[in-house]
Motif scaffolding. Structure first.
Motif, short mmCIF file in Angstrom:
data_model
loop_
_atom_site.label_atom_id
_atom_site.label_comp_id
_atom_site.label_asym_id
_atom_site.label_seq_id
_atom_site.Cartn_x
_atom_site.Cartn_y
_atom_site.Cartn_z
N GLU A 57 -7.64 -4.55 -4.78
CA GLU A 57 -6.53 -3.68 -4.40
C GLU A 57 -5.55 -4.41 -3.50
O GLU A 57 -4.35 -4.21 -3.61
CB GLU A 57 -7.07 -2.42 -3.71
N HIS A 59 -4.75 -7.65 -3.46
CA HIS A 59 -3.92 -8.59 -4.20
C HIS A 59 -3.40 -8.02 -5.52
O HIS A 59 -2.66 -8.70 -6.23
CB HIS A 59 -4.71 -9.87 -4.48
N GLU A 60 -3.83 -6.79 -5.84
CA GLU A 60 -3.46 -6.15 -7.10
C GLU A 60 -3.70 -7.10 -8.27
O GLU A 60 -2.82 -7.36 -9.09
CB GLU A 60 -2.01 -5.66 -7.06
N SER A 61 -4.94 -7.62 -8.32
CA SER A 61 -5.29 -8.57 -9.36
C SER A 61 -6.68 -8.26 -9.91
O SER A 61 -7.47 -7.56 -9.28
CB SER A 61 -5.26 -10.00 -8.81
#
Length: 72
Positions: A57, A59-61
């Motif tokens: 969440e 790094h939104e990766s």
């Protein structure tokens, strides 16, 4: 957060695995494997629970990690 690989669209899962294999440059020992063999190897690790798909969440990766690396 661990994302169940079974809940990911098959095409998306394949693209994710291919991206992982290309990015990681994974070492498979003395025997050189082609791309489809490497993808299948990672897919088998996911099915066996040795590897997991992780969403960050922060790094939104999305990434694939060996379960032992997560300390679980």
């Amino acid at each position: 957060m661990i994302i169940p690989w079974q809940e990911i669209d098959p095409d998306t899962l394949n693209n994710l695995i291919e991206h992982f294999v290309l990015r990681e440059g994974t070492d498979y020992g003395e025997n050189e494997l082609n791309m489809s063999q490497k993808v299948e190897h990672v897919r088998q690790q996911l099915a066996a629970g040795e590897a997991v798909i992780v969403f960050s969440e922060l790094h939104e990766s999305v990434d694939i990690k060996l379960r032992r690396e997560l300390g679980s």
